[in-house]
Scaffold this active site. Structure first.
Site, PDB file in Angstrom:
ATOM      1  N   PHE A 130       0.880  -1.053   0.120  1.00  0.00           N
ATOM      2  CA  PHE A 130       0.067  -0.101  -0.048  1.00  0.00           C
ATOM      3  C   PHE A 130       0.838   1.154  -0.051  1.00  0.00           C
ATOM      4  O   PHE A 130       1.832   1.282   0.569  1.00  0.00           O
ATOM      5  CB  PHE A 130      -0.844   0.051   1.335  1.00  0.00           C
ATOM      6  CG  PHE A 130      -2.056   1.161   1.101  1.00  0.00           C
ATOM      7  CD1 PHE A 130      -3.013   0.883   0.415  1.00  0.00           C
ATOM      8  CD2 PHE A 130      -1.952   2.181   1.859  1.00  0.00           C
ATOM      9  CE1 PHE A 130      -4.096   1.877   0.099  1.00  0.00           C
ATOM     10  CE2 PHE A 130      -2.905   3.120   1.836  1.00  0.00           C
ATOM     11  CZ  PHE A 130      -3.940   3.089   0.792  1.00  0.00           C
ATOM     12  N   TYR A 227     -11.338   0.817  10.478  1.00  0.00           N
ATOM     13  CA  TYR A 227     -12.469   1.305   9.666  1.00  0.00           C
ATOM     14  C   TYR A 227     -13.092   0.375   8.360  1.00  0.00           C
ATOM     15  O   TYR A 227     -14.074   0.594   7.915  1.00  0.00           O
ATOM     16  CB  TYR A 227     -12.361   2.582   9.412  1.00  0.00           C
ATOM     17  CG  TYR A 227     -11.355   2.989   8.399  1.00  0.00           C
ATOM     18  CD1 TYR A 227     -11.163   2.780   7.194  1.00  0.00           C
ATOM     19  CD2 TYR A 227     -10.325   3.812   8.981  1.00  0.00           C
ATOM     20  CE1 TYR A 227      -9.717   2.959   6.418  1.00  0.00           C
ATOM     21  CE2 TYR A 227      -8.900   4.238   8.076  1.00  0.00           C
ATOM     22  CZ  TYR A 227      -8.870   3.810   7.154  1.00  0.00           C
ATOM     23  OH  TYR A 227      -7.791   3.973   6.274  1.00  0.00           O
ATOM     24  N   LYS A 228     -11.964  -0.620   8.219  1.00  0.00           N
ATOM     25  CA  LYS A 228     -12.488  -1.577   7.257  1.00  0.00           C
ATOM     26  C   LYS A 228     -13.287  -2.770   7.992  1.00  0.00           C
ATOM     27  O   LYS A 228     -14.582  -2.495   8.250  1.00  0.00           O
ATOM     28  CB  LYS A 228     -11.259  -2.205   6.698  1.00  0.00           C
ATOM     29  CG  LYS A 228     -10.336  -1.098   5.886  1.00  0.00           C
ATOM     30  CD  LYS A 228      -9.312  -1.631   5.176  1.00  0.00           C
ATOM     31  CE  LYS A 228      -8.542  -0.763   4.427  1.00  0.00           C
ATOM     32  NZ  LYS A 228      -7.992   0.438   5.102  1.00  0.00           N
ATOM     33  N   ARG A 376     -12.211  -4.105  -7.545  1.00  0.00           N
ATOM     34  CA  ARG A 376     -11.917  -4.476  -6.143  1.00  0.00           C
ATOM     35  C   ARG A 376     -13.088  -4.819  -5.457  1.00  0.00           C
ATOM     36  O   ARG A 376     -14.030  -4.091  -5.441  1.00  0.00           O
ATOM     37  CB  ARG A 376     -10.995  -3.940  -5.552  1.00  0.00           C
ATOM     38  CG  ARG A 376     -10.348  -4.572  -4.244  1.00  0.00           C
ATOM     39  CD  ARG A 376      -9.241  -3.625  -3.462  1.00  0.00           C
ATOM     40  NE  ARG A 376      -9.815  -2.563  -2.701  1.00  0.00           N
ATOM     41  CZ  ARG A 376      -9.382  -1.848  -1.952  1.00  0.00           C
ATOM     42  NH1 ARG A 376      -8.186  -2.395  -1.470  1.00  0.00           N
ATOM     43  NH2 ARG A 376      -9.903  -0.895  -1.271  1.00  0.00           N
TER      44      ARG A 376
END
Length: 417
Positions: A130, A227-228, A376
């Site tokens: 990332f 937060y995922k 995705r």
């Protein structure tokens, strides 16, 4: 294997996790396949927000630092999160952002290595990591000005060749954000330790989605967001985990007052707290922490083996349906088929991936797009069903067959993709 929607409905009736769907506030006529980017709203979050804002802040005011337990929230929530990471109490704090926590972990690891192996000057990561992870490494190298270099593994330079006696720190994402590739954390950490390197793991696309065992893998540091898959809310605080053997090795460079041993003595000089608290920095975002706890409470109720089994079943189903029903279109699977190498999202490349995703979103199937050309789809077992997967692929098929993705509005890009 041929699938039918009726078979999907039967699988949903037999799903031991089906009841968790009712714990979330899902919008009508929407199939949400973006929980790997932003999780959905737990039903308890609205009531908790009203409580913390109206009573704890509005009425009790500053007294709530003591009476409502605000001051201890980072460590208390860290201990709540710990079992989901294969960690023990006192090893995790919930605080700051993933990027800031990565800076802390990297600084700690490099300092430990400088004391023992000053000749090691390589920070090893992955070209497809990332971007914020790579940016923070680059910033650290520029800040330190001590001859460190960033080495990136890729198809031309595999991990086993890149690990050598020059590597100080290995920093990888447990699950790759683009492809969903899952590293064997224990095996990779062992390889790093064998060559004398320390291992930092980014769990942003793993925590809350699959079984993580930091202590079992003998990892050194880990960071991640909430937060995922943990459904903590937009921008909810991240976490940092530090193996006990490293916690008191030194204090991290963002030496703010919350990491002080006695913050309210208001001393002139910094004296770090013992243990994981020294990885705190400044005053905490209490409202965000309070809402995050709602998602954590749900996640802690879930059987991790059932969660992983459903994740694999749904991602298998998604892959098979796309290949069966959309096989005439230029879709290329980039997610591993092997279960031991797959996280909890599925990615396909398509030459017009951005426009296809915008068309999907307009038709009630929300996923996301990542360069280059990647569609995705996050598969979150707590609130997705087998029928959801069937319906999402059917909508994808209709969009591809009709070419409706080629409308002008689906090619216009906003600030966030």
């Amino acid at each position: 294997m041929k699938h039918t929607r009726e078979a999907c409905l039967i699988a949903d009736q037999q799903d031991p996790l089906a009841g968790f769907r009712q714990r979330f506030d899902l919008p009508a006529n929407t199939i949400y396949l973006d929980g790997n980017s932003l999780g959905v709203l737990p039903k308890g979050a609205l009531e908790r927000s009203q409580q913390v804002i109206t009573r704890e802040w509005g009425h009790d005011l500053i007294r709530s630092w003591n009476t409502a337990g605000w001051f201890d929230m980072p460590t208390r929530l860290g201990d709540k999160l710990a079992p989901l990471l294969g960690a023990d109490p006192g090893e995790t704090v919930v605080t700051d952002t993933t990027s800031l926590n990565l800076f802390k972990a990297l600084a700690a690891a490099l300092r430990i290595q400088r004391q023992a192996h000053p000749e090691r000057k390589v920070i090893l990561s992955e070209r497809d990591n990332f971007p914020t992870d790579l940016y923070m490494i680059q910033g650290m190298i520029e800040f330190l000005q001590q001859g460190y270099e960033l080495r990136l593994i890729d198809e031309a330079l595999p991990l086993e060749q890149a690990l050598d006696d020059k590597v100080a720190v290995l920093l990888l994402s447990h699950v790759n954000y683009r492809t969903g590739y899952l590293y064997d954390m224990a095996a990779v950490t062992h390889s790093a330790h064998q060559c004398g390197a320390l291992a930092i793991w980014d769990l942003a696309h793993a925590a809350g989605a699959l079984q993580v065992d930091l202590n079992g893998a003998d990892a050194d540091f880990a960071v991640g967001c909430t937060y995922k898959y943990l459904n903590g809310g937009p921008g909810s605080p991240a976490f940092i985990w530090v193996a006990p053997r490293h916690q008191n090795a030194f204090w991290q460079p963002l030496s703010g007052w919350w990491g002080h041993a006695k913050p309210f003595e208001m001393a002139t000089d910094y004296a770090p707290a013992q243990g994981i608290r020294r990885f705190l920095c400044g005053t905490q975002p209490i409202v965000s922490l309070a809402l995050l706890e709602c998602g954590l409470d749900v996640a802690r109720e879930v059987d991790s083996q059932q969660l992983r089994a459903k994740s694999l079943a749904l991602t298998d189903l998604f892959i098979e349906l796309v290949e069966q029903r959309c096989g005439g279109h230029p879709l290329t699977l980039i997610t591993p088929r092997e279960h031991v190498r797959r996280g909890s999202h599925v990615s396909f490349r398509h030459p017009q991936g951005f426009a296809v995703m915008q068309a999907l979103i307009a038709n009630g199937v929300i996923g996301d797009y990542r360069e280059p050309e990647v569609l995705r789809f996050g598969v979150t077992p707590l609130y997705l069903s087998h029928a959801d997967i069937w319906d999402a692929v059917e909508i994808l098929r209709e969009i591809l067959d009709s070419g409706s993705w080629d409308r002008p509005e689906f090619h216009r890009r906003g600030a966030v993709t």
